[in-house]
Write a protein that holds these residues in place. Structure first.
Motif, PDB file in Angstrom:
ATOM      1  N   UNK A 145     -36.411   6.748 -59.095  1.00  0.00           N
ATOM      2  CA  UNK A 145     -37.252   7.337 -60.139  1.00  0.00           C
ATOM      3  C   UNK A 145     -38.061   6.240 -60.790  1.00  0.00           C
ATOM      4  N   UNK A 146     -39.205   6.623 -61.393  1.00  0.00           N
ATOM      5  CA  UNK A 146     -40.028   5.589 -62.047  1.00  0.00           C
ATOM      6  C   UNK A 146     -40.949   6.226 -63.062  1.00  0.00           C
ATOM      7  N   UNK A 147     -41.373   5.429 -64.039  1.00  0.00           N
ATOM      8  CA  UNK A 147     -42.436   5.855 -64.970  1.00  0.00           C
ATOM      9  C   UNK A 147     -43.170   4.607 -65.477  1.00  0.00           C
ATOM     10  N   UNK A 148     -44.481   4.739 -65.709  1.00  0.00           N
ATOM     11  CA  UNK A 148     -45.272   3.620 -66.217  1.00  0.00           C
ATOM     12  C   UNK A 148     -44.824   3.245 -67.635  1.00  0.00           C
ATOM     13  N   UNK A 149     -45.001   1.967 -67.969  1.00  0.00           N
ATOM     14  CA  UNK A 149     -44.640   1.471 -69.290  1.00  0.00           C
ATOM     15  C   UNK A 149     -45.835   0.699 -69.819  1.00  0.00           C
ATOM     16  N   UNK A 150     -46.226   0.913 -71.060  1.00  0.00           N
ATOM     17  CA  UNK A 150     -47.362   0.157 -71.604  1.00  0.00           C
ATOM     18  C   UNK A 150     -47.000  -1.321 -71.778  1.00  0.00           C
ATOM     19  N   UNK A 151     -48.010  -2.166 -71.662  1.00  0.00           N
ATOM     20  CA  UNK A 151     -47.789  -3.621 -71.698  1.00  0.00           C
ATOM     21  C   UNK A 151     -47.161  -4.068 -73.007  1.00  0.00           C
ATOM     22  N   UNK A 152     -47.450  -3.352 -74.080  1.00  0.00           N
ATOM     23  CA  UNK A 152     -46.929  -3.820 -75.362  1.00  0.00           C
ATOM     24  C   UNK A 152     -45.452  -3.462 -75.562  1.00  0.00           C
ATOM     25  N   UNK A 153     -44.863  -2.775 -74.582  1.00  0.00           N
ATOM     26  CA  UNK A 153     -43.432  -2.477 -74.701  1.00  0.00           C
ATOM     27  C   UNK A 153     -42.580  -3.488 -73.929  1.00  0.00           C
ATOM     28  N   UNK A 154     -43.220  -4.411 -73.259  1.00  0.00           N
ATOM     29  CA  UNK A 154     -42.430  -5.357 -72.463  1.00  0.00           C
ATOM     30  C   UNK A 154     -42.590  -6.769 -73.008  1.00  0.00           C
ATOM     31  N   UNK A 155     -41.673  -7.602 -72.643  1.00  0.00           N
ATOM     32  CA  UNK A 155     -41.769  -9.015 -73.008  1.00  0.00           C
ATOM     33  C   UNK A 155     -42.547  -9.713 -71.893  1.00  0.00           C
ATOM     34  N   UNK A 156     -43.840  -9.968 -72.159  1.00  0.00           N
ATOM     35  CA  UNK A 156     -44.713 -10.515 -71.116  1.00  0.00           C
ATOM     36  C   UNK A 156     -44.118 -11.754 -70.459  1.00  0.00           C
ATOM     37  N   UNK A 157     -43.373 -12.517 -71.251  1.00  0.00           N
ATOM     38  CA  UNK A 157     -42.816 -13.766 -70.717  1.00  0.00           C
ATOM     39  C   UNK A 157     -41.862 -13.519 -69.555  1.00  0.00           C
ATOM     40  N   UNK A 158     -41.366 -12.276 -69.446  1.00  0.00           N
ATOM     41  CA  UNK A 158     -40.491 -11.976 -68.298  1.00  0.00           C
ATOM     42  C   UNK A 158     -41.292 -11.811 -67.009  1.00  0.00           C
ATOM     43  N   UNK A 159     -42.591 -11.608 -67.148  1.00  0.00           N
ATOM     44  CA  UNK A 159     -43.379 -11.244 -65.965  1.00  0.00           C
ATOM     45  C   UNK A 159     -44.369 -12.319 -65.535  1.00  0.00           C
ATOM     46  N   UNK A 160     -44.690 -13.192 -66.464  1.00  0.00           N
ATOM     47  CA  UNK A 160     -45.559 -14.292 -66.087  1.00  0.00           C
ATOM     48  C   UNK A 160     -44.693 -15.526 -65.986  1.00  0.00           C
ATOM     49  N   UNK A 161     -44.897 -16.298 -64.947  1.00  0.00           N
ATOM     50  CA  UNK A 161     -44.147 -17.543 -64.883  1.00  0.00           C
ATOM     51  C   UNK A 161     -44.654 -18.440 -65.992  1.00  0.00           C
ATOM     52  N   UNK A 162     -43.769 -18.887 -66.837  1.00  0.00           N
ATOM     53  CA  UNK A 162     -44.199 -19.625 -68.025  1.00  0.00           C
ATOM     54  C   UNK A 162     -43.144 -20.686 -68.338  1.00  0.00           C
ATOM     55  N   UNK A 163     -43.572 -21.771 -68.897  1.00  0.00           N
ATOM     56  CA  UNK A 163     -42.640 -22.840 -69.233  1.00  0.00           C
ATOM     57  C   UNK A 163     -41.532 -22.317 -70.127  1.00  0.00           C
ATOM     58  N   UNK A 164     -40.359 -22.878 -69.977  1.00  0.00           N
ATOM     59  CA  UNK A 164     -39.246 -22.472 -70.837  1.00  0.00           C
ATOM     60  C   UNK A 164     -39.200 -23.321 -72.101  1.00  0.00           C
ATOM     61  N   UNK A 165     -40.110 -24.269 -72.178  1.00  0.00           N
ATOM     62  CA  UNK A 165     -40.105 -25.168 -73.338  1.00  0.00           C
ATOM     63  C   UNK A 165     -41.129 -24.710 -74.365  1.00  0.00           C
ATOM     64  N   UNK A 166     -41.047 -25.297 -75.539  1.00  0.00           N
ATOM     65  CA  UNK A 166     -41.939 -24.945 -76.635  1.00  0.00           C
ATOM     66  C   UNK A 166     -43.257 -25.694 -76.484  1.00  0.00           C
ATOM     67  N   UNK A 167     -44.331 -24.926 -76.264  1.00  0.00           N
ATOM     68  CA  UNK A 167     -45.624 -25.541 -75.983  1.00  0.00           C
ATOM     69  C   UNK A 167     -46.097 -26.427 -77.134  1.00  0.00           C
ATOM     70  N   UNK A 168     -46.008 -25.933 -78.353  1.00  0.00           N
ATOM     71  CA  UNK A 168     -46.538 -26.712 -79.486  1.00  0.00           C
ATOM     72  C   UNK A 168     -45.732 -27.992 -79.701  1.00  0.00           C
ATOM     73  N   UNK A 169     -44.445 -27.871 -79.460  1.00  0.00           N
ATOM     74  CA  UNK A 169     -43.590 -29.043 -79.616  1.00  0.00           C
ATOM     75  C   UNK A 169     -43.923 -30.098 -78.554  1.00  0.00           C
ATOM     76  N   UNK A 170     -44.163 -29.632 -77.318  1.00  0.00           N
ATOM     77  CA  UNK A 170     -44.544 -30.573 -76.260  1.00  0.00           C
ATOM     78  C   UNK A 170     -45.866 -31.250 -76.583  1.00  0.00           C
TER      79      UNK A 170
END
Lengths: 329, 329, 329, 329, 329, 329
Positions: free
Chosen positions: F92-117
Motif C-alpha cells: 500500500x502507498x500514499x503520497x506525503x507532502x514535503x513539509x511532513x518529512x525530515x528532508x535530512x533523511x532523504x538528501x545525503x547531508x553532512x552529519x556535522x554542524x555546518x556553521x560550527x565547521x
C-alpha cells in the motif's frame, strides 16, 4: 680594420675548416688560465640559428672586459671540430654597437610579414557570425597590449615555431587549416572552431618571454598558458557583459574555455579536460598537425649531415625523420 | 490483415508507449515457459539503427517455428520500459519474405551515393603527378574484386562509419581534407599524401565482413588491416615491375608502406612504426579527425535522452559528449 | 720498424698504463691546432670489441692525409685515463693494407661456425611434418640470396647478438629451445612453433646492414623487420601456390604471419598484433629469453670494473646486473 | 525415485533444452514470492566446471529448508536460455549426503596423479649440486605441513591452474621446462634455476585456500605470496644455520630471494624487484609461458561456441584466442 | 707552511674566482701527461656537501703517490669555471692524517642530535597501547645492532635525507606528523599508524651502506629494504612468540607487514601490495610528504644560481622548483 | 491508516525479509502490464543512504498518477532478494507532502554542524599573517553567494564526502591537518599553505549541483573545478586591486593559483601543472589523505557483508579494503 664580410655565415651552416670575419651575439664569457699561466677567453657566440663555443688564446684582462655578455662582437678566426662539436678559434675581435647590426640576424624571428599575417588572421575571423563570439574576438583584437605581445610571441621555447612571431605564424596556420576544412564538415559549429583556433594558444604570449632569448616567465611556469588564457577569456566576457548590460551567454563561455582547456588532447600533455565536443577535436588535431609539420620539415631542412637519409633521433617524436620524402624520384 | 504502415519507425527513435505495426529483422529467438506452464517467445528485433528485445505471450510451438532467425517479421504491438531498457510486446506477427522489404532499412549502410563518392575520390587522386604513385593507384583502381569489396566495406566494427560503404565514405573524407590542406603546406609531398589517404585503410575490406552483420574475418583478427594492406601494396608494386620491366622505386614503396604502417600514430594503437615523415602525420591526424568527428556527432544525433545536455560516457573518448555545441544561442 | 706484436690486445681489455704496438681500424680522424700553433691528430681506433679515442701530438698535414678513415692503422703508444674514459696517445703510426689483417678482429662476428649452425637449424626443421609448412621452409632455404643474407646478418644493432652471424646464432637458439620444450607441451602445434622459430626474425636480414658497421637500412627504419618478413612469407606462399597449382591454405598463412606479427608480445614493442594462439606465446617468450640471457651474460662478461659486484645500470633492463650468480660458493 | 543417471553432465557442457537428473553442489539459495503469492526457490547449482542459476516453482518453506547451502542436491528438470544465460528449472529435488557423491566432480582438482608429480619434481631437483641449495630444498621437502599444503594448493584463483593440485602441476611444468633448457645455456647457474623453479610460487599455498572454493586468505590478500615465500626462505636458512653451526651463505640467500621477488618480471605485476641475474629471467619467462599455455589451451578446450573460430575476448590477454591453431589442415 | 684557514669553505658554496687553503677528502686521482710531456694530476676533492674536480700542473710521480684516494689532502689554489662546471687549480698540497680533521665536515651527516631524535621517537612510540605492537617495538628497540645501524643509516642514496642519521631524521618526521594528525582522525588505529611509522623504512639500514660513501649493499640491491624489513618483523614476531609461549596474533603481524609492503603506494614504486587499510594511506602519504618537502627545500637552499627564480629541472619531480614561495612579499 | 513508524529504516540497512512502513523519496516510476494484462508499477525509492527498486502489483492508472517523481511516498510492504539485489514489494502507498518529512533523511547531508565547521575554518585561517592572502581570504568570506554555495556543496559526486556540506567538511579536515603539520615544518610558508587549503576545492561549489541529487553542472563538466577556481581567484585579486589602488602582487597570485592547479598532483588526475613549491605538496598530500581515509572508512562502515573480512573490490583504489584494522585484538 676587420672589414665586414658582405654576408653573415649562419651558425647552422658552419663546418670545420671555415674561416669567418663577421659579427656574433655573445652569450657567456669566461677568462681562464693555461697551465703555462697564459690567459685565454672562452665564450659563446650566437646568431638566430644557433650557438658556437669559441676560445681566444693569448688574451688579456682588458680584452676580456671589452667583450660584453649580450653584446655584439666582430670576430675573425676559424672553425674546428673539437670532440665532435664545432669550436671557433678567435684570432681577433672587437665589440660592435647594437645599432650597427641587423638584429634580425641574431634573434630568431619569423621570416614572414607580421602585419600581413595579422591581417589575414582577421580576415579569416571575419567569417564568424555568432554575435557573442564576434564580441569576444573584438575585445582581444582591440586590446593593444595583448595584440602587441601576441604578434611578438614565439609559439614555444623549442618544440615548434620557437621564434618571435612564431605564435602568430602558428595561429594563422591553424586558422587557415580550420577554414579549409570547415566546408567539408557542415555539422560543425564553424564560428566556434574559428574563434578557438584564434584563441587556443594566446596564453603563450604571457607564458614565454619574447626578447633576445626565449624563456618561460614565472607565471608561465607556475600557471601555464592554458589557464592564463582561460582567465583572460573570462575577463573579456566580464567586460563585454559590463558594456552590453547583458550576461555573456554561459554556454558560449563554457564552450570556448572548454576547447581551450582540451586542446592538448590528453591529460598527460597538460590538458585538464578531454575534448567533449567535435569542435574541440578539430582544434586539437589541427594544432598538433601544424606543430608536427613544422618540427619534421624544420629538422629535415636544418640537418647538417648530408650523408645520412635520416635526421638524428628526435626525442619528442620518438623516431628519426626520413629526409627524402619530399623529393621522391 | 496487418496492413503495413507507410513508414518504418526506426529502433533509435522508439520510446515507451509507442505502438508499432511494421517489419523487423529477427536476430535471436527463444521459446520459454512461464511458471504457470504457458509458452512465450523471446526474440530480438533489429533494423539498421539498432536492436530491441521483444516478447510474445501465449505463444505456441508452431508460431515459434514460423519465426526465422535472420529472417524478416511483421509485428504489431507496443513499446514498454523494462528496467530502464526498451522492450516490445508482440500482439501479432507473421514472417515476411526478404524480397518484400527494403533491405537498406535493415542493414547499416551509408546514406550517400557510393558511385558518386567513388567518382569524387578518383577525381581527387587525379591530382597525383608522380608516375609510380599513379601506377600504384591505377593497379588498385583496376582491380575489380578489390574495388567491389572496398565500396561495400565498413570502416570499422563500431568505432566509426560502421556500415556498408563506410570505408569509402571515410576514405573520401580523408582525401578531401588532405586536398583542402595541401595548398597550405607547399613543402609537403602532395602526391604521397593523396596516395596514402586513399590506401591507408584499404586492408579493412579484408579485415571486416560486409554482410548483414559486421564482424572481423579470421585474417582480420590474426593479421590485421595494416599488414594486409602493406602486403597488397608490395604485391601491386611487383606486378607493376613485371609489366614495366623496371624496378618499382624502393624509396617510393618504402614511403607508401611506412605511412600506412604509421597511420595509427602510436604503437599502442597497433602501428608497428611511428610517423617519420611529415606526410605521415597528415594522414594520421586527418584519419583520426574524421573518425572523432563521426563518433561525436553520431553520439549527439543518436542520443535518446532529450533531458540531458550530455551523451552517456563514451569509453573510447574517456568522456561524455556535450550536445549543445552546434546550436549556440 | 714497428714489428707486430704476436697478439692483438682488444679494446675491451685495455687499461690505463698499457702500451700497444698493433693494428686498429680507423673510424674518424681530425686535424687540430694547439694553442701554440702545433698540429695534432684526433682519431678513433676500433676493433670488434669497441672503440678508443686517440691523439697524436706533433702531427703534420701529410701524416694526417696518410691516415684513412675506414682504413687500418698500425699504431704504437700508450693508454691513459682521460676524464674517466680511456684515451690512447699515439707515438708512431703507419697505414696497413686490409689484406694484411685478420678482418675478423675488426668486425664483430659470431664466434661459432656459421655452416654448422645452419646445418643444425635445418636438422631441427626436419621435424616439421605439415606439408605446407615444409614447402614454406623449403622456399626460404632454397632462396640463395636470402640464405646468404640470413647467415651474415646481426640479430640487432646493439641489444643482443649485434654481430655478423648473430641472427643465425639467435635463431638457432630459439629453435633449439623450442625443440627442447615441445615434448613437454604435446597440445601445441609443434610444426607451427618450429617454423615460426625459424622465420620470426628473418626480416632483420633486410632491416640491418651487415658490413663493417651495423646500421638500419632505410627500409628497416621505415617499414621494419616484422612487416618485411610478413611480406616475404606472403610472396613465398604465392610462389608455392603458382608451382603447386593449389591455393596455399589461408589458415596456415594467417597463423605463420600472426605469430610473426605478435612475437614482440606487446604493442609498445612494435607488434601490431598480440599473441592469440598458444604457439605465439612460445615464440615470444623463447625469443625474449634468449635475448635477455645474451644481454645479461654479455654485460657480466664484459664489465671492466673488477671491484663492483654489479654492472653499470642497463637502461633496457631498468636495473644493474649482479655479476656473481654463476659462481655461488 | 529419482534414479541417478550413470553419468554427470558437467555445467560447461549444458545447453538450452537439455534435461538433467543428477547431483549438484548448492552455493546460494533464496525463497521468493510471485505476484500471485506463490513461493519459489532461487538457487545456484555448481560442479567443478562452473555454476548455473536455477529456480523451482511451487516451492514450500519446508522444501526450502531441506536444501542446504554448500550441500549436495539431486535435481530433475531442464535447461533454458534466460536473457542469454542458461537457467535450470527444477521439477523435483532431494538432498544427498556428501559421502554419496564423487567429490572430485564438485571440486576443481588436477587430473594428474599428485604423488607421481611430486616424485618427478623431487627427481628433477636431485640434479642440484650446490650444498646450500640442497639443504634449502631439503628443509622444505621435509616440512610435512608445507608439503601437504603445497600438494593441495591451486596455482591461482582463476588465471591458470585454478584447481587443487594446480600449484604442483604448474611448478612441475616450470621445473621440467627449466631442466629441458638448461643444457642449452651452459653459462647459467643450473642449481639456482632449478631451486628457484621449485620455490617461485610456494607462497601460494598460504595465499589461497584450497577447500571447496578457492579464495584469498587474509594473509594472501594483505601480504601476498611473494613476500610470504621470501620470509619462509629466510626462516629455513636460519634453521639450516642453527643446525650446521655455520652462516647460510648470504649470497645464496640473496639470490634465491631475489629470483623469487623478481619472478613476476615487472613492478606492475607485483614484483618489488626487477630481474638482475640471467637465472631470474629464465624463471620469469618459463613461469609466464606455462601460465599462458594453460590459459589459451584451456580457453580453447572449454569454449562452448562451436560456430566461432575464436574464444570470447580474454581481458588478461587483451585478445580473443584463435581455436584452430592445433589442427592446421 | 700552509696554515689552516679557521673555517672550511664547503663545496656547495664555492664560486669561480675564490681561493682556498683547506682540507678535502680525495676520491679519485689520475696522473696524466700534457702534450709537451709534463705530468699533471687530476683528482676529485670532496666534503660533505659535494665534490669538485681539481688539477695540479707541473706534478711529479712522487707527489702523485703521496696523494691517497679516500685520504685527506690540504690544498691551496683557486676555483675556475671550466665548461660550465667548477674546477679547482691546486697550487700546493700535502696529505693530512684523518685524526687531524673533523670527519663530520667530510661525511654527509645529519645536523641534528641523533640521541635526542632517538629519545623523541621513543617518546612518541610510548603512546602505543596495543600489547603486541608494544612487544614488537620493544624487540627492535632492544636489538642493539639494529639500533646502532638505524641511527647511522641514511634514508636514501640521493633522493632525500641522503646522509648519516637521515633515516632516523626522516622516521622521526613521519612519526611526529602521524602523532600530530591522529587526533584529527579518531577512527584510525593510532597504535598501528605509529608502529608502522617507526618500522616503515627500517630495512634501509641494511639496504644502504653508511660509511664515507653511501651505496646500495648487494642485499639492498637484490632484495630491497621493503622485503628485508618484512622478514625482520616476521623474525621478531617469532622471537616474541617463543618468549611469551603464545602465538603472535596473525592479524597484527599481517597488518604491520601489509602497511610496510604498501608504503610506496604504487606497484611502480616497488610496493608489492597496494594500501588496503586507511592506516596504510597515512603512512604512505606522510612518508611521501616528508621526502618531497626535503627534496624541494633542499633544492632551493642549495641552488647556486642567484639569478634564476627556479632551480634546475628535477627529474624525479618532473619540474623545476620555484624558489620564492617562502619569502612572499 | 498507515501510521508512521517511529523510526525510518535506512536503505543501507535493509535486508531481505524486513517489512517497512515509512516514507521514501521517489526517483523514477513506470507503469507496466503483466502477461495477463494486469497493470503494475515499477519505481525507485530512495533516502539519503541509497536507492531501492520497488514494484506494486495490481496497480491502477490513477494510483500511478498519484505517485510523483521527486515526491515523497509513504509505503507499506516488504523487502526481497531479487537476483542478488534487494527489491521492495509495495502493498500500500500514499503520497506525503514535503513539509511532513525530515528532508535530512532523504538528501545525503553532512552529519556535522555546518556553521560550527565554518567557524572553525575561519578560526584556522585567522593565523594567516600575509596582508595580501588575508585580503584574498576576506574577499571570498565576504562573498555571500559564494559562502552559501560553499557550505552546501558536496566534495565529489561519489568518491569522497558526496553529500551536502561535504566540501566544507573536507576543506576543514585539510585545513586542520595543515595547521597540525605546519609547526613541524617551519621552513614552509604557512600562510600560503593555509590559504590554499581553504581555496583548493572551492570550484566544486560550481562544478556540482547541490540539490536532491548530486550531478555535474555543464560548466563543471566542460571547464572543471580547478579552472573555475583559478578564474575566481583572478577575479578576487582584480577586485582587491581596484579597492586598494595597488596591484595585487603577481607572485602571490601566481603561487596561490599554482598550488590550486597542482593539487591533484599528476597530469593524469587533471592537474595542468605539477607541484613546484613545497607548499603545493602539502596541499596535494593532505587533500589526498583526507579523501582516502573517507573512502576506506566509509567502505568499511557501509559494507553489508558481515562474513567477509574485506569490502568488495574498489576500482578507484585497485584493491579490496580489509575491515579489521581498527579492532586489532
Amino acid at each position: 680594420m676587420l672589414p665586414m664580410n658582405s654576408q653573415h655565415q649562419f651558425v647552422n651552416q658552419l663546418k670545420p675548416g671555415m674561416t669567418l670575419d663577421q659579427v656574433f651575439l655573445v652569450r657567456d664569457k669566461d677568462l681562464r688560465t693555461t697551465k703555462s699561466g697564459d690567459l685565454y677567453v672562452v665564450c659563446t657566440l650566437t646568431d638566430r640559428t644557433g650557438s658556437l663555443s669559441a676560445r681566444m688564446w693569448q688574451a688579456s684582462e682588458s680584452l676580456f672586459n671589452a667583450i660584453k655578455t649580450e653584446g655584439f662582437l666582430h670576430v675573425k678566426g676559424r672553425c674546428e671540430d673539437y670532440k665532435g662539436a664545432l669550436q671557433f678559434i678567435i684570432d681577433a675581435c672587437r665589440p660592435v654597437p647594437a645599432d650597427k647590426v641587423d638584429l634580425a640576424d641574431y634573434m630568431p624571428v619569423t621570416e614572414l610579414d607580421v602585419e600581413q599575417m595579422w591581417a589575414e588572421l582577421l580576415e579569416i575571423l571575419r567569417a564568424v557570425k555568432d554575435k557573442n563570439l564576434r564580441l569576444l574576438i573584438k575585445k582581444f583584437v582591440e586590446d593593444r597590449a595583448f595584440v602587441a605581445a601576441f604578434k611578438k610571441s614565439p609559439a614555444a621555447m623549442q618544440m615548434h615555431h620557437p621564434f618571435l612571431g612564431g605564435l602568430l605564424e602558428h595561429t594563422l596556420n591553424v586558422a587557415r587549416a580550420a577554414a579549409a576544412l570547415l566546408p567539408l564538415y557542415p555539422k560543425l559549429n564553424a564560428d566556434l572552431v574559428l574563434t578557438s583556433a584564434f584563441l587556443h594558444d594566446i596564453g603563450k604570449s604571457a607564458e614565454l618571454t619574447s626578447g633576445l632569448s626565449i624563456r618561460y616567465t614565472d607565471r608561465g611556469q607556475l600557471v601555464g598558458h592554458i589557464t592564463i588564457a582561460a582567465i583572460w577569456i573570462a575577463e573579456k566576457a566580464r567586460l563585454i557583459s559590463e558594456e552590453t548590460g547583458e550576461d555573456f551567454p554561459p554556454e558560449t563561455l563554457d564552450l570556448v574555455q572548454h576547447i581551450l582547456l582540451a586542446h592538448h588532447g590528453e591529460h598527460q600533455w597538460g590538458s585538464p579536460k578531454l575534448p567533449a565536443v567535435p569542435e574541440a577535436f578539430v582544434v586539437h588535431y589541427l594544432d598538433n598537425l601544424d606543430a608536427k609539420i613544422w618540427m619534421t620539415t624544420h629538422a629535415v631542412e636544418n640537418d647538417a649531415d648530408a650523408e645520412s637519409n635520416f635526421t638524428p633521433y628526435m626525442r619528442q617524436l620518438e623516431t628519426q625523420i626520413y629526409k627524402k620524402s619530399r623529393e621522391l624520384q
